[in-house]
Design an enzyme around this catalytic site. Structure first.
Site, mmCIF file in Angstrom:
data_model
loop_
_atom_site.group_PDB
_atom_site.id
_atom_site.type_symbol
_atom_site.label_atom_id
_atom_site.label_comp_id
_atom_site.label_asym_id
_atom_site.label_seq_id
_atom_site.Cartn_x
_atom_site.Cartn_y
_atom_site.Cartn_z
ATOM 1 N N THR A 55 0.838 -1.206 0.000
ATOM 2 C CA THR A 55 0.000 0.000 0.000
ATOM 3 C C THR A 55 0.874 1.257 0.000
ATOM 4 O O THR A 55 0.649 2.188 -0.778
ATOM 5 C CB THR A 55 -0.945 -0.008 1.226
ATOM 6 O OG1 THR A 55 -1.731 -1.204 1.168
ATOM 7 C CG2 THR A 55 -1.860 1.201 1.247
ATOM 8 N N ASN A 96 -5.704 -9.939 -7.526
ATOM 9 C CA ASN A 96 -5.786 -10.623 -6.231
ATOM 10 C C ASN A 96 -7.055 -11.429 -6.068
ATOM 11 O O ASN A 96 -7.116 -12.348 -5.267
ATOM 12 C CB ASN A 96 -5.652 -9.606 -5.092
ATOM 13 C CG ASN A 96 -6.477 -8.365 -5.303
ATOM 14 O OD1 ASN A 96 -6.323 -7.663 -6.292
ATOM 15 N ND2 ASN A 96 -7.376 -8.094 -4.376
ATOM 16 N N GLN A 135 0.636 -9.735 -5.926
ATOM 17 C CA GLN A 135 0.236 -11.143 -6.024
ATOM 18 C C GLN A 135 1.141 -11.930 -6.967
ATOM 19 O O GLN A 135 0.976 -13.142 -7.114
ATOM 20 C CB GLN A 135 -1.226 -11.259 -6.486
ATOM 21 C CG GLN A 135 -2.233 -10.715 -5.498
ATOM 22 C CD GLN A 135 -2.273 -11.490 -4.179
ATOM 23 O OE1 GLN A 135 -1.783 -12.622 -4.067
ATOM 24 N NE2 GLN A 135 -2.853 -10.890 -3.161
ATOM 25 N N SER A 161 4.534 -6.699 -1.259
ATOM 26 C CA SER A 161 4.568 -6.880 0.197
ATOM 27 C C SER A 161 5.202 -8.221 0.543
ATOM 28 O O SER A 161 4.930 -9.215 -0.132
ATOM 29 C CB SER A 161 3.136 -6.953 0.742
ATOM 30 O OG SER A 161 2.659 -5.705 1.117
ATOM 31 N N HIS A 167 4.488 -10.152 3.098
ATOM 32 C CA HIS A 167 3.633 -11.166 3.728
ATOM 33 C C HIS A 167 2.859 -12.016 2.727
ATOM 34 O O HIS A 167 2.213 -12.991 3.108
ATOM 35 C CB HIS A 167 2.691 -10.524 4.760
ATOM 36 C CG HIS A 167 1.583 -9.700 4.191
ATOM 37 N ND1 HIS A 167 0.298 -10.174 4.085
ATOM 38 C CD2 HIS A 167 1.556 -8.440 3.705
ATOM 39 C CE1 HIS A 167 -0.468 -9.218 3.575
ATOM 40 N NE2 HIS A 167 0.272 -8.156 3.335
ATOM 41 N N CYS A 213 -9.898 -7.217 2.897
ATOM 42 C CA CYS A 213 -10.302 -6.035 3.640
ATOM 43 C C CYS A 213 -11.795 -5.766 3.496
ATOM 44 O O CYS A 213 -12.391 -5.106 4.326
ATOM 45 C CB CYS A 213 -9.502 -4.825 3.168
ATOM 46 S SG CYS A 213 -8.264 -5.208 1.947
HETATM 47 N N1 PLP Z 1 -2.089 -4.996 -4.039
HETATM 48 C C1 PLP Z 1 -2.588 -6.231 -4.124
HETATM 49 C C2 PLP Z 1 -2.793 -6.840 -5.487
HETATM 50 C C3 PLP Z 1 -2.910 -6.952 -2.979
HETATM 51 O O1 PLP Z 1 -3.416 -8.174 -3.083
HETATM 52 C C4 PLP Z 1 -2.722 -6.327 -1.713
HETATM 53 C C5 PLP Z 1 -3.117 -7.028 -0.476
HETATM 54 O O2 PLP Z 1 -4.058 -7.802 -0.457
HETATM 55 C C6 PLP Z 1 -2.182 -5.039 -1.669
HETATM 56 C C7 PLP Z 1 -1.888 -4.400 -2.857
HETATM 57 C C8 PLP Z 1 -1.934 -4.331 -0.373
HETATM 58 O O3 PLP Z 1 -0.927 -4.979 0.355
HETATM 59 P P1 PLP Z 1 -0.586 -4.556 1.860
HETATM 60 O O4 PLP Z 1 -1.878 -4.674 2.624
HETATM 61 O O5 PLP Z 1 0.431 -5.536 2.316
HETATM 62 O O6 PLP Z 1 -0.086 -3.167 1.828
#
Ligand code: PLP
Length: 384
Positions: free
Chosen positions: A71, A150, A178, A198, A200, A327
């Site tokens: 993000t 995602n 992803q 990210s 995680h 989310c």
């Molecule tokens: N972009 C995509 C395609 C994602 O799947 C996600 C998280 O689900 C994000 C951005 C945001 O990642 P983070 O919450 O680790 O900042």
């Protein structure tokens, strides 16, 4: 037996990552900006992690900025390029199927006076790369398109989009959250200028991410400070960064075995076949051609069902899945991404995402398929 099929929301940190993070919390707690020896030892570990992450992307370590996650990387990339662009370039181009980290940012930029143009989609939620050229003009500062979706796993034509942008002298950013760690990534071959992800999502820790900034790309950061070559101020998350480095090394070792991706894609297909056989009116959301979806994702629409009801029942039986972006779970609104792809609202309401990881087992898949069939039967009988 439990089945965790929500890996696009987050993945379980690898035990080696957990060990590295714990060790860093205990032993590398010094400030990497300090000149004393333990501070410099922490700095050294951060730079080793940077080299590991850079290798995973085919980038130069100096082209990476550590952030708190995708993000923040996305915000830094898009706002940063706009802030550094000439005043005449106040347009961005993106898609309606981005993660909300991009969609919501685009909406606030629009409220701030930035013009936002949307790329059209083809069948199954794949971006129409042919349409980009006509949307580019001298007012465009940046194009941002995710590498893989995602919710559906749809793979986007990032190389083609990046090429068009390069030919027209426009910056190209991809949200590869992803993609990285699941598929081999080479930022130079792909020709992207900026890439966000990210840790995680690839068995690393939460709160750690990176932005790749191709050398030469101009960007004005919003978080001021001397860290990260003045591109992201704030004391580095040393344990998170070290954990991200370990996760990157593990991902590279796994990616070297391409037969593993094929094996897991077959497991995903096995789940789809079993569910479609048990629930004949169910259907897959997303593109259908070969290699058009990530190996780990399936998004299944169950007509006449509410996804939330199915997810709660599955959860009681130990199966973790999700409806669209994590989310937005808990809200009854259908996924805007599915709606933008042309999925009818009634089907979008009953759509559930199952996402595998490299650790998903055959037993988990078979258990999930059994439980989905049983839960759908139960919901149908109770009229939910
Ligand atoms: N972009 C995509 C395609 C994602 O799947 C996600 C998280 O689900 C994000 C951005 C945001 O990642 P983070 O919450 O680790 O900042």
């Amino acid at each position: 037996m439990p089945a965790y099929l929500d890996n696009n929301a987050t993945t379980r940190p690898d035990p080696a990552v957990v060990d590295a993070v714990l060790e860093a919390l205990r032993d590398q707690w010094h400030n990497p900006s300090s000149v004393h020896r333990p501070g410099q030892a922490a700095r050294h570990r951060v730079e080793l992690a940077r080299e590991s992450v850079a290798r995973l992307l085919g980038a130069d370590p100096a082209e990476l900025v550590f952030t708190s996650g995708a993000t923040e990387s996305i915000d830094l990339a898009i706002r940063g390029v706009l802030a550094a662009a000439p005043a005449t370039r106040r347009t961005i181009i993106t898609t309606p199927i981005e993660h909300e980290a991009v969609r919501d940012l685009a909406a606030s930029l629009a409220a701030e006076g930035v013009t936002v143009r949307a790329l059209p989609l083809l069948e199954g939620g794949v971006v129409d790369a042919d349409a980009l050229d006509a949307l580019l003009d001298p007012s465009v500062a940046l194009v941002s398109v995710q590498w893989a979706n995602n919710e559906t796993g749809a793979i986007q034509p990032v190389e083609r989009l990046a090429r068009t942008c390069r030919e027209r002298g426009v910056c190209f950013h991809t949200d590869a959250t992803q993609w990285v760690g699941k598929m081999p990534t080479d930022v130079r071959a792909a020709g992207v200028d900026l890439l966000s992800f990210s840790a995680h999502k690839l068995h690393g820790p939460k709160g750690a991410g990176a932005l790749y900034i191709r050398r030469g790309v101009r960007l004005r950061p919003s978080l001021r400070g001397t860290q990260e070559r003045e591109r992201r101020g704030g004391t580095e998350n040393v344990p998170g960064i070290i954990g991200m480095g370990v996760a990157s090394e593990l991902a590279m070792a796994w990616l070297a075995r391409s037969d593993e991706r094929d094996r897991l894609a077959l497991l995903r297909d096995r789940l789809e076949h079993a569910v479609l056989e048990a629930v004949p009116n169910a259907r897959i959301n997303g593109p259908r051609g070969a290699n058009t979806r990530l190996w780990n994702t399936t998004n299944i629409a169950f007509p006449t069902l509410e996804a939330e009801a199915l997810l709660l029942l599955l959860s009681e039986r130990g199966v973790c899945a999700s409806a669209g972006a994590a989310c937005s779970s808990g809200s009854l609104d259908p996924s805007p991404v599915l709606l933008a792809m042309g999925v009818p609202p009634a089907l979008a309401h009953g759509s559930v995402r199952f996402s595998l990881s490299r650790h998903t087992t055959e037993d988990e898949i078979d258990e999930a398929a059994r439980q989905v069939a049983a839960c759908v039967r139960r919901l149908a009988a109770s009229g939910v």
